[in-house]
Write a protein that holds these residues in place. Structure first.
Motif, PDB file in Angstrom:
ATOM      1  N   UNK A  89       0.700  -1.176  -0.040  1.00  0.00           N
ATOM      2  CA  UNK A  89       0.015  -0.091   0.034  1.00  0.00           C
ATOM      3  C   UNK A  89       0.987   1.259   0.019  1.00  0.00           C
ATOM      4  N   UNK A  90       1.994   1.264   0.757  1.00  0.00           N
ATOM      5  CA  UNK A  90       2.926   2.407   0.848  1.00  0.00           C
ATOM      6  C   UNK A  90       3.466   2.729  -0.542  1.00  0.00           C
ATOM      7  N   UNK A  91       3.859   1.336  -1.525  1.00  0.00           N
ATOM      8  CA  UNK A  91       4.376   1.737  -2.528  1.00  0.00           C
ATOM      9  C   UNK A  91       3.468   2.323  -3.463  1.00  0.00           C
ATOM     10  N   UNK A  92       2.056   1.874  -3.474  1.00  0.00           N
ATOM     11  CA  UNK A  92       1.105   2.628  -4.174  1.00  0.00           C
ATOM     12  C   UNK A  92       1.182   4.072  -4.119  1.00  0.00           C
ATOM     13  N   UNK A  93       1.012   4.452  -2.777  1.00  0.00           N
ATOM     14  CA  UNK A  93       0.791   5.666  -2.304  1.00  0.00           C
ATOM     15  C   UNK A  93       1.876   6.437  -3.032  1.00  0.00           C
ATOM     16  N   UNK A  94       3.183   5.888  -2.933  1.00  0.00           N
ATOM     17  CA  UNK A  94       4.529   6.853  -3.374  1.00  0.00           C
ATOM     18  C   UNK A  94       4.350   6.898  -4.759  1.00  0.00           C
ATOM     19  N   UNK A  95       3.910   5.742  -5.539  1.00  0.00           N
ATOM     20  CA  UNK A  95       3.932   6.200  -7.107  1.00  0.00           C
ATOM     21  C   UNK A  95       2.767   7.113  -7.314  1.00  0.00           C
ATOM     22  N   UNK A  96       1.601   7.095  -6.646  1.00  0.00           N
ATOM     23  CA  UNK A  96       0.613   7.909  -7.048  1.00  0.00           C
ATOM     24  C   UNK A  96       0.938   9.436  -6.800  1.00  0.00           C
ATOM     25  N   UNK A  97       1.750   9.289  -5.725  1.00  0.00           N
ATOM     26  CA  UNK A  97       2.071  10.743  -5.111  1.00  0.00           C
ATOM     27  C   UNK A  97       3.096  11.448  -6.311  1.00  0.00           C
ATOM     28  N   UNK A  98       3.933  10.749  -6.826  1.00  0.00           N
ATOM     29  CA  UNK A  98       4.730  11.000  -7.935  1.00  0.00           C
ATOM     30  C   UNK A  98       4.166  11.320  -9.045  1.00  0.00           C
ATOM     31  N   UNK A  99       3.132  10.518  -9.552  1.00  0.00           N
ATOM     32  CA  UNK A  99       2.281  10.923 -10.758  1.00  0.00           C
ATOM     33  C   UNK A  99       1.610  12.275 -10.641  1.00  0.00           C
TER      34      UNK A  99
END
Length: 119
Positions: A1-11
């Motif tokens: 979940x944390x990885x998804x949040x990081x990726x979405x944040x960068x997008x």
């Protein structure tokens, strides 16, 4: 979940950079007045929070420079937000007016406030 949040944040940050809104053009005197009004405001935010991005985009549209405080990475800002506003929730606009302090939490309310004050 944390990885998804990081990726979405960068997008979100990349899209915000690519599609940055244009600021309103004011006379130098009107811009100076807007800058003076903005000195009484502070925005507590997280860099990649989509609601914080929404508020920062409106700041850009209104050509207003409000002090940004990173409530995620700056422990002092986080503590100020908790003590003043009562909770760590972003975005939060701190409004200092006539010796009074108001903490505004909802991004839509903050955008409406900025439009009213600076449009």
């Amino acid at each position: 979940m944390k990885v998804i949040r990081i990726v979405l944040g960068k997008i979100i940050l990349v899209l915000n950079f690519v599609f940055t809104p244009r600021g309103v053009k004011r006379s130098s005197e009107a811009q100076q007045q807007a800058n003076e009004k903005a000195k009484a405001l502070s925005l507590y935010q997280f860099e990649a929070c989509p609601f914080c991005v929404k508020v920062r985009r409106e700041m850009k549209r209104q050509s207003v420079n409000i002090e940004l405080k990173d409530a995620k990475n700056d422990s002092i800002a986080r503590e100020q937000l908790l003590e003043g506003g009562g909770r760590v929730k972003v975005p939060c606009l701190k409004i200092e007016k006539d010796g009074q302090v108001e903490w505004m939490y909802e991004s839509s309310d903050i955008v409406t406030y900025l439009q009213k004050e600076f449009a």
